[in-house]
Motif scaffolding. Structure first.
Motif, PDB file in Angstrom:
ATOM      1  N   ASN A 107       3.660   5.723  -1.067  1.00  0.00           N
ATOM      2  CA  ASN A 107       4.131   4.477  -0.485  1.00  0.00           C
ATOM      3  C   ASN A 107       4.304   3.459  -1.593  1.00  0.00           C
ATOM      4  O   ASN A 107       3.420   3.279  -2.427  1.00  0.00           O
ATOM      5  CB  ASN A 107       3.131   3.951   0.553  1.00  0.00           C
ATOM      6  CG  ASN A 107       3.635   2.674   1.205  1.00  0.00           C
ATOM      7  OD1 ASN A 107       3.453   1.590   0.682  1.00  0.00           O
ATOM      8  ND2 ASN A 107       4.282   2.823   2.331  1.00  0.00           N
ATOM      9  N   VAL A 108       5.469   2.825  -1.609  1.00  0.00           N
ATOM     10  CA  VAL A 108       5.752   1.737  -2.536  1.00  0.00           C
ATOM     11  C   VAL A 108       6.122   0.538  -1.676  1.00  0.00           C
ATOM     12  O   VAL A 108       7.039   0.602  -0.864  1.00  0.00           O
ATOM     13  CB  VAL A 108       6.907   2.089  -3.497  1.00  0.00           C
ATOM     14  CG1 VAL A 108       7.224   0.926  -4.411  1.00  0.00           C
ATOM     15  CG2 VAL A 108       6.574   3.335  -4.300  1.00  0.00           C
ATOM     16  N   ASP A 109       5.377  -0.547  -1.830  1.00  0.00           N
ATOM     17  CA  ASP A 109       5.532  -1.735  -0.991  1.00  0.00           C
ATOM     18  C   ASP A 109       5.769  -2.945  -1.877  1.00  0.00           C
ATOM     19  O   ASP A 109       4.977  -3.251  -2.755  1.00  0.00           O
ATOM     20  CB  ASP A 109       4.257  -1.920  -0.158  1.00  0.00           C
ATOM     21  CG  ASP A 109       4.268  -3.179   0.693  1.00  0.00           C
ATOM     22  OD1 ASP A 109       5.322  -3.822   0.819  1.00  0.00           O
ATOM     23  OD2 ASP A 109       3.200  -3.526   1.228  1.00  0.00           O
ATOM     24  N   VAL A 110       6.894  -3.649  -1.634  1.00  0.00           N
ATOM     25  CA  VAL A 110       7.212  -4.883  -2.337  1.00  0.00           C
ATOM     26  C   VAL A 110       7.437  -5.941  -1.256  1.00  0.00           C
ATOM     27  O   VAL A 110       8.367  -5.826  -0.466  1.00  0.00           O
ATOM     28  CB  VAL A 110       8.475  -4.740  -3.210  1.00  0.00           C
ATOM     29  CG1 VAL A 110       8.806  -6.042  -3.906  1.00  0.00           C
ATOM     30  CG2 VAL A 110       8.305  -3.611  -4.213  1.00  0.00           C
ATOM     31  N   SER A 111       6.545  -6.925  -1.201  1.00  0.00           N
ATOM     32  CA  SER A 111       6.595  -7.926  -0.133  1.00  0.00           C
ATOM     33  C   SER A 111       6.496  -9.340  -0.705  1.00  0.00           C
ATOM     34  O   SER A 111       5.416  -9.932  -0.730  1.00  0.00           O
ATOM     35  CB  SER A 111       5.460  -7.688   0.866  1.00  0.00           C
ATOM     36  OG  SER A 111       5.571  -6.415   1.446  1.00  0.00           O
TER      37      SER A 111
END
Length: 194
Positions: free
Chosen positions: A52-56
Motif C-alpha cells: 500500500n502506498v498512500d499520499v494524502s
C-alpha cells in the motif's frame, strides 16, 4: 572602531523598532493571514504480500486558536496476494483510490483536537483468480464510496510553525465497500501551521 560601534548600535535600534512594531500593531491581520495557513498531510508505504502506498496532502486555515478547516486529497495504490497451502498464488487484488473531501478540527486545548472529515473516494479494483492448472480469470470494478471519518488527535511543534500530528479516526458510515471498513484509522503526518 567607531564605525563598528555605530553599526552595532544601528542594528540594535532596528531590532527594537521591529519588535515594537510587531508588538503594538494588532490590526495588521484583520483579513487573510498567511501565517494561519495549514499545509501538510501524510505519506504511508507498506511493501510485501500486502502493498500500500498512500499520499494524502491537505491544506487548511486556522480561523482562530480553536477552529481550523480545509480540504484534503486521498490517493492510494494497493495490492494483495493470497496463497494456497503449497504457496501457489490463488488471488491477486490491485486497487487504486482517488478522492478527497473537507475536514474540520476543534482544538479544546492547544495540542489536542477533535477531527471530522467527510470524503468521497473513487475506487478501481482489479482481481485476478488463478486455478490449479495455471489459468487465470480477471475481474475489474469501478465504484465510489462515501466516508465520514470522526476522531481525535494530538499535534506537537518541532520548531517554529512546523509540527507533527497523530490521529485516530473511525469511518462512521461503514459502507461495505469502504477502504476503511470497520478498522480504526491511524495517521501520522507532518505539516506547517498545525
Amino acid at each position: 572602531m567607531k564605525r563598528l560601534l555605530m553599526g552595532i548600535l544601528f542594528l540594535m535600534t532596528t531590532q527594537v523598532v521591529v519588535a515594537q512594531y510587531y508588538k503594538t500593531d494588532t490590526s495588521a491581520h484583520r483579513g487573510f493571514d498567511r501565517s494561519r495557513l495549514i499545509l501538510g498531510g501524510s505519506l504511508g508505504m507498506v511493501f510485501g504480500d500486502y502493498t500500500n502506498v498512500d499520499v494524502s496532502p491537505l491544506v487548511g486555515y486556522r480561523f482562530n486558536d480553536y477552529i481550523a478547516a480545509g480540504v484534503n486529497v486521498n490517493a492510494q495504490y494497493g495490492q494483495y496476494k493470497s496463497y494456497d497451502y503449497y504457496g501457489n498464488t490463488l488471488t491477486r487484488d490491485k486497487y487504486t483510490i482517488f478522492g478527497g473531501g473537507i475536514w474540520g478540527r476543534v482544538y479544546p486545548v492547544p495540542m489536542l483536537f477533535v477531527h471530522i472529515q467527510p470524503e468521497y473516494n473513487a475506487i478501481t479494483q482489479k482481481s485476478t483468480y488463478y486455478d490449479s492448472n495455471g489459468a487465470k480469470q480477471n475481474l475489474s470494478t469501478n465504484y465510489g464510496v462515501p466516508s465520514l471519518l470522526i476522531g481525535a488527535g494530538y499535534t506537537q511543534s518541532v520548531g517554529g510553525r512546523v509540527g507533527i500530528g497523530f490521529s485516530l479516526m473511525y469511518d462512521v458510515i461503514q459502507d461495505n465497500r469502504s477502504p476503511y471498513r470497520s478498522n480504526l484509522i491511524y495517521r501520522v503526518g507532518a505539516g506547517i501551521g498545525f
